[in-house]
Design a protein around this motif. Structure first.
Motif: not given
Length: 133
Positions: A99, A113-114, A117-118, A122-126, A128
């Motif tokens: 990842s 990032h978003r 993530g998609v 995973v989330s956009h925070q992940a 980051s």
């Protein structure tokens, strides 16, 4: 290093412990409430038996192997469970590594990032966090 084998047999609300190893003419016995207390309990027993201060830096090193008496079928199930958990941890570490690499490469392509993530699930925070390492 002296190696001691501890057979732990459930007895009521306790684990009955039989300790075998070098310097013991016959097995020593003690008990513990929980398996996570067995090693410390056995170290205390050995310290008394061999008249050693376990807090002394020059104290002997003891390797203690605890073998719970669970029966063949249940012991096999526990061993298999531990094996599967080790494999799951290895796969988790591989997933993080892959990842991280994929996120890095997608980020180099200019994706936000978003979107990364998609794509990675995973989330956009992940994302980051993946890119921060």
């Amino acid at each position: 290093m002296n190696e001691f084998r501890v057979t732990a047999q459930r007895s009521g609300g306790w684990w009955a412990l039989e300790v075998e190893g070098p310097g013991l003419r016959r097995p020593a016995h003690t008990q513990a409430r929980r398996l996570d207390q067995v090693e410390e309990t056995v170290r205390d027993l050995l310290a008394v038996r061999f008249d050693v201060d376990v807090n002394d830096r020059t104290a002997p090193t003891w390797k203690i192997t605890v073998v719970p008496a669970l029966g063949e079928e249940l012991a096999a199930e526990v061993a298999r469970t531990r094996e599967v958990r080790r494999e799951a941890e290895r796969l988790r570490a591989d997933a993080v590594s892959h990842s991280r690499e994929a996120a890095r490469r997608l980020h180099e392509q200019g994706l936000p990032h978003r979107d990364i993530g998609v794509l990675l699930g995973v989330s956009h925070q992940a994302v980051s966090k993946l890119l921060a390492c």
